[in-house]
Design a protein around this motif. Structure first.
Motif, PDB file in Angstrom:
ATOM      1  N   GLU A 187      -3.704  -9.656 -16.133  1.00 23.58           N
ATOM      2  CA  GLU A 187      -3.436  -8.351 -15.523  1.00 23.58           C
ATOM      3  C   GLU A 187      -4.709  -7.533 -15.345  1.00 23.58           C
ATOM      4  O   GLU A 187      -4.834  -6.773 -14.376  1.00 23.58           O
ATOM      5  N   VAL A 188      -5.665  -7.679 -16.252  1.00 22.87           N
ATOM      6  CA  VAL A 188      -6.958  -7.013 -16.061  1.00 22.87           C
ATOM      7  C   VAL A 188      -7.618  -7.516 -14.784  1.00 22.87           C
ATOM      8  O   VAL A 188      -8.140  -6.740 -13.979  1.00 22.87           O
ATOM      9  N   GLY A 189      -7.565  -8.829 -14.571  1.00 28.38           N
ATOM     10  CA  GLY A 189      -8.125  -9.389 -13.343  1.00 28.38           C
ATOM     11  C   GLY A 189      -7.417  -8.893 -12.107  1.00 28.38           C
ATOM     12  O   GLY A 189      -8.047  -8.556 -11.093  1.00 28.38           O
ATOM     13  N   ASP A 190      -6.084  -8.826 -12.175  1.00 22.59           N
ATOM     14  CA  ASP A 190      -5.319  -8.351 -11.023  1.00 22.59           C
ATOM     15  C   ASP A 190      -5.644  -6.898 -10.693  1.00 22.59           C
ATOM     16  O   ASP A 190      -5.823  -6.540  -9.516  1.00 22.59           O
ATOM     17  N   SER A 191      -5.710  -6.046 -11.725  1.00 24.78           N
ATOM     18  CA  SER A 191      -5.962  -4.622 -11.479  1.00 24.78           C
ATOM     19  C   SER A 191      -7.386  -4.364 -11.011  1.00 24.78           C
ATOM     20  O   SER A 191      -7.668  -3.305 -10.440  1.00 24.78           O
ATOM     21  N   SER A 192      -8.280  -5.319 -11.221  1.00 18.91           N
ATOM     22  CA  SER A 192      -9.681  -5.153 -10.823  1.00 18.91           C
ATOM     23  C   SER A 192     -10.000  -5.836  -9.508  1.00 18.91           C
ATOM     24  O   SER A 192     -11.135  -5.749  -9.029  1.00 18.91           O
ATOM     25  N   GLY A 193      -9.044  -6.538  -8.929  1.00 15.53           N
ATOM     26  CA  GLY A 193      -9.317  -7.249  -7.691  1.00 15.53           C
ATOM     27  C   GLY A 193     -10.264  -8.411  -7.879  1.00 15.53           C
ATOM     28  O   GLY A 193     -11.058  -8.736  -6.991  1.00 15.53           O
ATOM     29  N   VAL A 194     -10.169  -9.078  -9.017  1.00 16.67           N
ATOM     30  CA  VAL A 194     -11.054 -10.206  -9.322  1.00 16.67           C
ATOM     31  C   VAL A 194     -10.608 -11.437  -8.536  1.00 16.67           C
ATOM     32  O   VAL A 194      -9.405 -11.694  -8.384  1.00 16.67           O
ATOM     33  N   TYR A 195     -11.566 -12.212  -8.046  1.00 18.34           N
ATOM     34  CA  TYR A 195     -11.237 -13.425  -7.282  1.00 18.34           C
ATOM     35  C   TYR A 195     -10.722 -14.532  -8.190  1.00 18.34           C
ATOM     36  O   TYR A 195      -9.699 -15.152  -7.911  1.00 18.34           O
ATOM     37  N   ARG A 196     -11.419 -14.817  -9.281  1.00 16.67           N
ATOM     38  CA  ARG A 196     -10.998 -15.859 -10.205  1.00 16.67           C
ATOM     39  C   ARG A 196     -11.086 -15.341 -11.648  1.00 16.67           C
ATOM     40  O   ARG A 196     -12.059 -14.674 -12.019  1.00 16.67           O
ATOM     41  N   VAL A 197     -10.066 -15.696 -12.449  1.00 17.94           N
ATOM     42  CA  VAL A 197     -10.030 -15.368 -13.876  1.00 17.94           C
ATOM     43  C   VAL A 197     -10.051 -16.672 -14.664  1.00 17.94           C
ATOM     44  O   VAL A 197      -9.272 -17.595 -14.381  1.00 17.94           O
ATOM     45  N   ILE A 198     -10.946 -16.757 -15.626  1.00 20.77           N
ATOM     46  CA  ILE A 198     -10.998 -17.917 -16.511  1.00 20.77           C
ATOM     47  C   ILE A 198     -10.764 -17.415 -17.932  1.00 20.77           C
ATOM     48  O   ILE A 198     -11.490 -16.538 -18.419  1.00 20.77           O
ATOM     49  N   LEU A 199      -9.759 -17.969 -18.590  1.00 20.29           N
ATOM     50  CA  LEU A 199      -9.383 -17.525 -19.934  1.00 20.29           C
ATOM     51  C   LEU A 199     -10.073 -18.377 -20.991  1.00 20.29           C
ATOM     52  O   LEU A 199     -10.204 -19.601 -20.843  1.00 20.29           O
ATOM     53  N   THR A 200     -10.502 -17.715 -22.076  1.00 15.30           N
ATOM     54  CA  THR A 200     -11.219 -18.409 -23.142  1.00 15.30           C
ATOM     55  C   THR A 200     -10.950 -17.724 -24.469  1.00 15.30           C
ATOM     56  O   THR A 200     -10.106 -16.832 -24.562  1.00 15.30           O
ATOM     57  N   HIS A 201     -11.645 -18.167 -25.538  1.00 16.27           N
ATOM     58  CA  HIS A 201     -11.541 -17.573 -26.882  1.00 16.27           C
ATOM     59  C   HIS A 201     -10.111 -17.666 -27.414  1.00 16.27           C
ATOM     60  O   HIS A 201      -9.515 -16.698 -27.850  1.00 16.27           O
ATOM     61  N   PHE A 202      -9.567 -18.887 -27.432  1.00 16.10           N
ATOM     62  CA  PHE A 202      -8.197 -19.086 -27.865  1.00 16.10           C
ATOM     63  C   PHE A 202      -8.127 -19.218 -29.383  1.00 16.10           C
ATOM     64  O   PHE A 202      -9.003 -19.811 -30.004  1.00 16.10           O
ATOM     65  N   SER A 203      -7.061 -18.674 -29.947  1.00 15.69           N
ATOM     66  CA  SER A 203      -6.828 -18.832 -31.377  1.00 15.69           C
ATOM     67  C   SER A 203      -6.774 -20.311 -31.730  1.00 15.69           C
ATOM     68  O   SER A 203      -6.258 -21.129 -30.969  1.00 15.69           O
ATOM     69  N   GLN A 204      -7.302 -20.652 -32.909  1.00 18.21           N
ATOM     70  CA  GLN A 204      -7.296 -22.053 -33.320  1.00 18.21           C
ATOM     71  C   GLN A 204      -5.904 -22.529 -33.706  1.00 18.21           C
ATOM     72  O   GLN A 204      -5.734 -23.707 -34.058  1.00 18.21           O
ATOM     73  N   ARG A 205      -4.900 -21.661 -33.622  1.00 16.49           N
ATOM     74  CA  ARG A 205      -3.528 -22.124 -33.814  1.00 16.49           C
ATOM     75  C   ARG A 205      -3.082 -22.982 -32.637  1.00 16.49           C
ATOM     76  O   ARG A 205      -2.059 -23.661 -32.701  1.00 16.49           O
ATOM     77  N   TYR A 206      -3.826 -22.906 -31.526  1.00 20.25           N
ATOM     78  CA  TYR A 206      -3.544 -23.746 -30.360  1.00 20.25           C
ATOM     79  C   TYR A 206      -4.600 -24.845 -30.317  1.00 20.25           C
ATOM     80  O   TYR A 206      -5.667 -24.657 -29.741  1.00 20.25           O
ATOM     81  N   PRO A 207      -4.347 -25.994 -30.933  1.00 22.44           N
ATOM     82  CA  PRO A 207      -5.401 -27.006 -31.099  1.00 22.44           C
ATOM     83  C   PRO A 207      -6.011 -27.486 -29.787  1.00 22.44           C
ATOM     84  O   PRO A 207      -7.220 -27.672 -29.702  1.00 22.44           O
ATOM     85  N   LYS A 208      -5.171 -27.695 -28.758  1.00 18.56           N
ATOM     86  CA  LYS A 208      -5.690 -28.290 -27.529  1.00 18.56           C
ATOM     87  C   LYS A 208      -5.528 -27.367 -26.323  1.00 18.56           C
ATOM     88  O   LYS A 208      -6.451 -27.203 -25.533  1.00 18.56           O
ATOM     89  N   ILE A 209      -4.334 -26.788 -26.155  1.00 20.40           N
ATOM     90  CA  ILE A 209      -4.111 -25.931 -24.997  1.00 20.40           C
ATOM     91  C   ILE A 209      -3.242 -24.756 -25.432  1.00 20.40           C
ATOM     92  O   ILE A 209      -2.305 -24.928 -26.215  1.00 20.40           O
ATOM     93  N   PRO A 210      -3.543 -23.551 -24.978  1.00 20.56           N
ATOM     94  CA  PRO A 210      -2.755 -22.390 -25.387  1.00 20.56           C
ATOM     95  C   PRO A 210      -1.419 -22.330 -24.655  1.00 20.56           C
ATOM     96  O   PRO A 210      -1.199 -23.021 -23.656  1.00 20.56           O
ATOM     97  N   VAL A 211      -0.547 -21.481 -25.158  1.00 24.68           N
ATOM     98  CA  VAL A 211       0.733 -21.239 -24.491  1.00 24.68           C
ATOM     99  C   VAL A 211       0.500 -20.220 -23.376  1.00 24.68           C
ATOM    100  O   VAL A 211      -0.120 -19.183 -23.589  1.00 24.68           O
TER     101      VAL A 211
END
Length: 874
Positions: free
Chosen positions: A794-818
């Motif tokens: 939503e931060v990306g959407d409200s800023s008019g960002v072209y691409r959003v890449i998500l990172t810094h996932f909790s280690q409770r998600y071993p391989k891929i986040p929900v």
């Protein structure tokens, strides 16, 4: 209960955040009580005892190997280089049982993993775990500096020694020989002593007082094994079975029950077996070797050459060599090794034999699978080229031509290799725990067997790229029509102007670490490499293991070249998972550029970081200039640009520039009077601001040479002195003379969604946003001042960002986040070593469904349940 605050911006929705945490008042800044040294009930018999190789660095050559000395009730670690904790996590080695950490040298190569390890130990239980650290320099100063980000560092007990002082820091009598061992530990379980090598060469300018130039030989001696008790002899001497048998076995004499004699242990015990001895030798240079060859205190440990055993001589069973191959392959070193007779020599100094054997097998396995699925975003690991390996091997053979043939038999160290001491019947090497090497073909066959749809998925992704056209071998135009139909918010379905005529050597984003808090099996901690190719590169955050990740991505030589080419390193905040790899990178760069004209590297970060780096500078040269993040905020830079001479810029020196920022902040998160304005709005001292001016000028020059227009820091909502950053590339002229606007990358650092981030992200080409928690964990995200997946998008959407890449996932998600795909049309999930070229941005969101397919059967497991540590502060 957390103090949750709602703050609003005139142009955006209100957000909730933990004000106490943001201001540093949530209790995480309170040190735990000072712990006393652990007192364990020792077992002299020690039914199990061995040394074991941990994380040798063979595939990255970036750290010194670690060695575990294991006893039933005690654990000793020798060296704690970067990646040790991550290696132990994968192999379920319990770090909480460590009593002592010994450093063979005090530098980033041997101690780079120490901050992360201490942070984990400090978080165990209600009061943390105490640990002793030993080394040949003033360790207390370094550990004190760590308290800025390891707030429970009171659990660390430091013991420094050198050739002139003992382990208590008191001066050694001049009558004592210079190279006599310094006794460190001497109890019923083990005796550990140290011999310090201090080279001195005025011609080369080697500073013998610099802690990093001191190296250590550690001598570990186990007590002798008492001979077997003979009950028949005891009976013949008039003893009845009972307590007196036990006294004799403990070495005490007793009176006979039926005879008027005193029975000694030697009367009823068989011959004792001398206790095993292991040496750990760190001889990093030829200058150290010169002193090693002259150390007289090692003579009792040498094997007899004439068949006559000298009084007081000792038998060494194992020697672990931490020295590099350039030293161990010399004739002098080999002859010195031969003095230990039949001792087992384990060569742990980066042996070429295992250069392509991955330390982190789980991570390498995931990398191989991702590379098969989409090699464009997940390139194959960059190992040394075959040609380089052959040339290096030839060089080593040439250097060995003077060796005495057959004089020494050695074993190359491998991860989890053991040498057993107890039980004595098992004395010797144990290879049973060494991980098996799995080929890439086997990994891919298993993948296709588990998920047959991957075969079609890989072909479909390749077709996306094969549909692209190239002009003159450089211009890359994506399948704009096909991609843009899914992005109606872009006018006329057009690409952003900055992607017009883009080439593959303009910019690439490489994610070196995408996890939070601490390294895990599959994700390293935060670090982002901005590759500007011929114009250099930058690092945004630099968590532990950053150098190792660079070498996994680019290969040994490629990573060295990347470090040489660094223009700037930017650090978001003081939490350890964002900066503890910094010293290793800086030290390597200093070494690589030694003798080459160059400028110190500019490090931009929160002010507390400077104290830690200054402490490290006492150990080894980091060759850097430090710039406070607040001096790179927009208002400060505008003032600098508009008053770029010493006379007009006096108001900045007086702190006026910093105070002006209050007028430009449109959120009550940072308004006058609120505690969250804390540091970044305090007027800087005239001295500090004046010192920043020349570094700001240097930064401006560095950015211009890198093709960048600006680097702007902005405050975010996480902890005191937390920042995000916006990078803007300079405009460029295409081949027909048209001006093409530069791309813009925004990195959130750790934060709640906040107006400052939205404002900075406006019109960005790429927003790299933390997404620590899944959407259902909103309360936890607020409590720890992090963002959920949906909030980041939503931060990306409200800023008019072209691409959003998500990172810094909790280690409770071993391989891929929900995550929920429905609101992620312009978004992708980052993985370690993922490489996103500017030219490939249009295709980035198309990869997300395929990633979800690959991990469709993965369970959500908190890995902290598998190992003996707890999650540290995020």
């Amino acid at each position: 209960m957390e103090e949750t605050t709602r703050s609003a911006n005139n142009a955006s929705e209100s957000i909730d955040f933990n004000r106490k945490r943001a201001e540093g008042r949530d209790g995480s800044d309170m040190p735990k009580k000072h712990l006393q040294l652990k007192v364990r009930k020792l077992n002299p018999a020690n039914t199990i005892s061995y040394v074991q190789i941990l994380g040798t660095g063979m595939d990255t050559q970036d750290t010194s190997p670690s060695v575990l000395l294991f006893f039933d009730k005690q654990r000793f670690i020798f060296n704690a280089g970067e990646g040790l904790q991550r290696f132990c996590t994968e192999h379920k080695i319990k770090l909480s049982k460590i009593d002592h950490i010994f450093l063979s040298r005090v530098c980033s190569e041997t101690a780079g993993g120490l901050p992360g390890l201490l942070l984990t130990l400090a978080g165990i239980g209600d009061v943390g775990v105490s640990v002793n650290i030993w080394g040949p320099s003033d360790l207390k100063y370094l550990v004190d500096a760590m308290k800025s980000f390891i707030l429970n560092a009171a659990m660390v007990h430091t013991h420094s020694f050198d050739p002139m002082h003992d382990s208590n820091g008191t001066a050694i009598s001049m009558s004592r020989k210079f190279d006599d061992p310094v006794d460190l530990i001497n109890d019923e379980v083990v005796k550990i002593s140290a011999i310090v090598l201090r080279p001195n060469d005025p011609e080369t300018g080697l500073d013998e007082t610099k802690p990093a130039n001191l190296s250590v030989i550690y001598i570990c001696e186990l007590p002798e094994i008492k001979g077997k008790f003979d009950p028949d002899k005891a009976a013949s001497l008039g003893l009845r079975p009972g307590p007196k048998y036990r006294e004799l076995q403990l070495g005490n004499s007793v009176m006979s029950d039926h005879q008027n004699i005193r029975v000694k242990p030697s009367h009823v015990l068989g011959p004792s077996v001398p206790g095993p001895i292991v040496l750990l030798v760190d001889c990093p240079t030829l200058l150290h070797l010169q002193q090693l060859l002259s150390v007289q205190s090692l003579v009792p440990y040498y094997a007899a050459t004439t068949g006559n055993v000298l009084e007081g001589s000792k038998t060494v069973h194992c020697v672990i060599h931490l020295s590099p191959a350039t030293i161990t392959n010399t004739a002098d070193y080999q002859l010195w090794m031969s003095k230990f007779g039949a001792a087992q020599h384990i060569m742990a100094g980066h042996q070429m034999k295992n250069v392509e054997v991955p330390i982190l097998k789980a991570s390498a396995r995931i990398g191989a699978r991702l590379n098969h699925l989409c090699p464009h975003f997940f390139p194959a690991p960059g190992f040394w080229s075959l040609q380089h390996l052959k040339s290096l091997s030839s060089g080593l053979k040439a250097s060995n031509k003077d060796l005495v043939p057959g004089i020494i038999e050695t074993v190359s160290a491998e991860n989890l290799l053991k040498f057993h001491f107890r039980p004595y019947a098992n004395l010797g090497l144990d290879r049973s725990g060494i991980p098996n090497l799995t080929s890439r073909s086997v990994i891919i066959d298993e993948l296709l067997s588990e998920i047959p749809e991957i075969a079609d998925a890989s072909q479909e992704l390749n077709q996306l790229w094969s549909g692209n056209t190239e002009t003159n071998g450089e211009k890359t135009v994506m399948q704009a029509n096909r991609v843009m139909t899914e992005e109606p918010w872009l006018p006329d379905g057009a690409l952003p102007d900055c992607l017009e005529d883009v080439t593959r050597d303009d910019m690439e984003i490489v994610f070196l670490g995408t996890g939070s808090s601490q390294p895990s099996k599959y994700r390293n901690v935060s670090s982002i490499f901005i590759n500007l190719f011929s114009k250099g590169c930058l690092l945004l955050d630099c968590g532990e293991g950053t150098l190792g990740q660079l070498k996994r991505r680019f290969g040994i030589e490629g990573a060295d070249e990347a470090v040489r080419s660094l223009r700037c390193i930017w650090i978001s905040h003081i939490h350890a998972d964002h900066h503890t790899g910094l010293a290793r990178i800086l030290a390597l760069r200093s070494s690589l550029l030694k003798g080459v004209p160059h400028e110190p590297l500019i490090v931009v970060g929160p002010r507390q970081l400077k104290r830690y780096l200054d402490a490290y500078q006492r150990l080894e040269d980091l060759d850097m200039q430090f710039l406070d993040c607040r001096h790179t905020t927009e208002t400060s830079l505008v003032a600098f640009d508009s008053n770029d001479d010493d006379t007009k810029f006096q108001k900045a020196k007086n702190g006026n520039t910093i105070r002006q920022e209050e007028e430009h902040v449109d959120s009550n998160l940072f308004t006058r009077g609120s505690r969250m304005q804390s540091y970044w709005k305090k007027p800087g001292s005239p001295t500090a601001n004046a010192a920043a001016l020349p570094i700001l000028k240097s930064l401006k020059k560095v950015l211009m040479e890198a093709g960048l227009e600006t680097l702007i820091s902005f405050p975010v909502v996480h902890c005191p002195q937390a920042f995000g950053v916006a990078l803007k590339a300079s405009n460029r002229i295409n081949r027909i003379g048209k001006t093409i606007p530069g791309w813009k990358i925004v990195y959130s650092g750790d934060t709640r969604p906040c107006p400052e981030l939205v404002k900075a992200s406006c019109g960005a080409t790429v927003l790299i946003h933390e997404a620590t928690f899944e959407d259902s964990l909103m309360d936890e995200a607020i409590a720890k001042n992090h963002s959920t997946t949906k909030e980041a998008v939503e931060v990306g959407d409200s800023s008019g960002v072209y691409r959003v890449i998500l990172t810094h996932f909790s280690q409770r998600y071993p391989k891929i986040p929900v995550f929920d795909e429905t609101h992620m049309n312009n978004t992708c999930i980052a993985f370690d070593l993922m490489s996103v070229n500017l030219a490939d941005l249009p295709l980035l969101p198309r990869v997300l469904p395929y990633l979800k397919l690959m991990f469709k059967d993965e369970m959500i497991i908190d890995e902290s349940e598998d190992v003996d540590f707890v999650t540290a502060a995020l």
